[in-house]
Write an enzyme that holds these catalytic residues in place. Structure first.
Site, mmCIF file in Angstrom:
data_model
loop_
_atom_site.group_PDB
_atom_site.id
_atom_site.type_symbol
_atom_site.label_atom_id
_atom_site.label_comp_id
_atom_site.label_asym_id
_atom_site.label_seq_id
_atom_site.Cartn_x
_atom_site.Cartn_y
_atom_site.Cartn_z
ATOM 1 C CG ASP A 149 -50.932 83.083 -23.565
ATOM 2 O OD1 ASP A 149 -51.791 83.484 -23.293
ATOM 3 O OD2 ASP A 149 -49.777 84.026 -22.685
ATOM 4 C CD GLU A 200 -55.329 81.708 -23.036
ATOM 5 O OE1 GLU A 200 -56.316 81.399 -21.781
ATOM 6 O OE2 GLU A 200 -55.281 83.121 -23.698
ATOM 7 C CB CYS A 217 -47.908 73.035 -13.099
ATOM 8 S SG CYS A 217 -45.779 72.275 -13.718
ATOM 9 C CB CYS A 222 -42.685 70.223 -11.809
ATOM 10 S SG CYS A 222 -42.640 71.454 -12.852
ATOM 11 C CG ASP A 277 -46.014 84.850 -21.491
ATOM 12 O OD1 ASP A 277 -47.141 85.503 -20.715
ATOM 13 O OD2 ASP A 277 -45.306 85.724 -21.755
#
Length: 412
Positions: free
Chosen positions: A181, A267, A320, A347, A354
């Site tokens: 990322d 990405e 998540c 959760c 990040d």
């Protein structure tokens, strides 16, 4: 696979004079042929082919005797590059060719008759150039080289880029897969939890130095004065230093990631659209995301590793990574760049924003890789085009893939 090795060369004053002549000749020829091709296209609807350009060279050398001072194959390379530029333009891979300026970077190409002599720290060029002192900072690949490009940067330094055609060497990776990322606070965050930053302190000092020199340059109002030329050279040297520091970091990080991982998931960023944000444009441009992804892709191919891109509209930050359910604090309307850690209500765990995004990118990349395609739509859930005047930044259609978060089909 083609690979280029860039080395620093140190021509003598006489060789610099020859190179200045060659740069000027090739630049003039490029501009002349580009203008001739453009006019021919306007009149007849067809441009000049490479063969037609080559036929113009003999008459041009007779009309302009100084044009023949450059090595003949250097001039022939201009017609090859210009015809390739037009092919790339008409096939949608590049913009329309521009006229060359004597300001900034200058370059010429030698397609053959160049001899590399690393044991003597020289490169032998045909014609008047002869032997040029060279610093070989690494061992050259044991492969045949195709072209050698001599370039002079705006800071006055000379380089030779040697293009090799070599066979890829597969490397056994130490890890199976990784998700990356890209961000502003940290340059790159991996699914393993590692965070990498640009050398911000060094770059900030160089930016401050450049700003000071640019102010001095602005005070030199006479554009033809020697003082302005010297001030412009000082700015160019600092700018070149900034570029080298950034490139050094990007090369080292991209090689490390491409070498150690069998599958690299990233990405598909639209950097041109992202920099339209006036508040973050400079910060995003300084990161060099586009260059990093380009380096990462070709280095992964060199090591026979897999480079996998996911859709730019995949909500990597808002989900998540454990439950794949949306986290309300990071959904549209509530998202804030200041939120770095999020408590997931599903959760009951706290996620680093990040790292959570990097894990989601990795999982989505592996899903697409296992699926074999990113366009296996099952129908439905198609987003229409925007009807307003403002161009939509969203995708025109979302594939309803099996296993995707957008899929509405459930197994019985």
């Amino acid at each position: 696979m083609y690979r280029a090795v860039k080395v620093r060369i140190y021509p003598t004053e006489q060789q610099e004079s020859y190179l200045a002549q060659y740069f000027g000749n090739t630049r003039w020829l490029w501009n002349y042929l580009l203008n001739a091709t453009t006019n021919e296209y306007k009149e007849t609807g067809k441009g000049l082919s490479k063969a037609a350009m080559d036929k113009l060279l003999p008459n041009l050398k007779k009309e302009y005797e100084w044009l023949g001072l450059a090595y003949s194959q250097v001039l022939q390379r201009v017609t090859f590059n210009l015809s390739s530029a037009f092919v790339n333009f008409f096939e949608g891979r590049a913009k329309f060719p521009n006229f060359k300026s004597k300001q900034g970077k200058q370059s010429i190409q030698y397609p053959q008759n160049v001899k590399l002599m690393p044991e003597d720290s020289v490169i032998k060029f045909p014609g008047n150039l002869g032997l040029i002192k060279t610093v070989f900072h690494q061992e050259l690949p044991e492969a045949k080289f195709t072209t050698v490009t001599i370039s002079r940067k705006a800071d006055g330094k000379y380089y030779a880029s040697i293009l090799f055609n070599q066979v890829d060497n597969p490397v056994v990776a130490s890890r199976d897969a990784i998700g990356i990322d890209l961000g502003l606070k940290n340059f790159a965050i991996t699914s393993e939890g590692s965070k990498y930053d640009l050398p911000k302190k060094q770059l900030a000092q160089l930016e401050k130095n450049r700003k000071c020199k640019q102010k001095k340059l602005a005070k030199k109002t006479d554009k033809n004065s020697n003082k302005r030329r010297k001030a412009n050279l000082l700015v160019a040297k600092v700018s070149s230093k900034i570029a080298r520091v950034r490139e050094d970091f990007l090369h080292k990080l991209s090689r490390k990631i491409a070498y150690e991982n069998q599958v690299i998931c990233v990405e598909d960023l639209a950097v041109k659209n992202i920099v339209k944000n006036p508040n973050l444009a400079k910060a995003i441009s300084d990161q060099g995301w586009g260059m990093f992804l380009t380096l990462l892709k070709y280095k992964a191919q060199r090591f026979a590793h897999t480079y996998q891109e996911i859709g730019r509209f995949f909500p990597s930050s808002g989900l998540c990574n454990q439950t794949l359910l949306p986290m309300p604090m990071l959904q549209k309307g509530y998202d804030s760049l200041g939120v770095r850690f999020v408590d997931c209500p599903h959760c009951q765990k706290q996620h680093d924003r990040d790292i959570n995004a990097a894990i989601n990118i990795k999982n989505e990349g592996l899903r697409l890789l296992a699926l074999g395609t990113s366009a296996a739509a099952l129908g439905g859930d198609v987003r229409p085009k925007s009807s307003g005047r403002k161009k939509s930044m969203k995708t025109e259609a979302i594939p309803n893939e099996l296993g995707s978060l957008n899929c509405t089909v459930r197994s019985v």
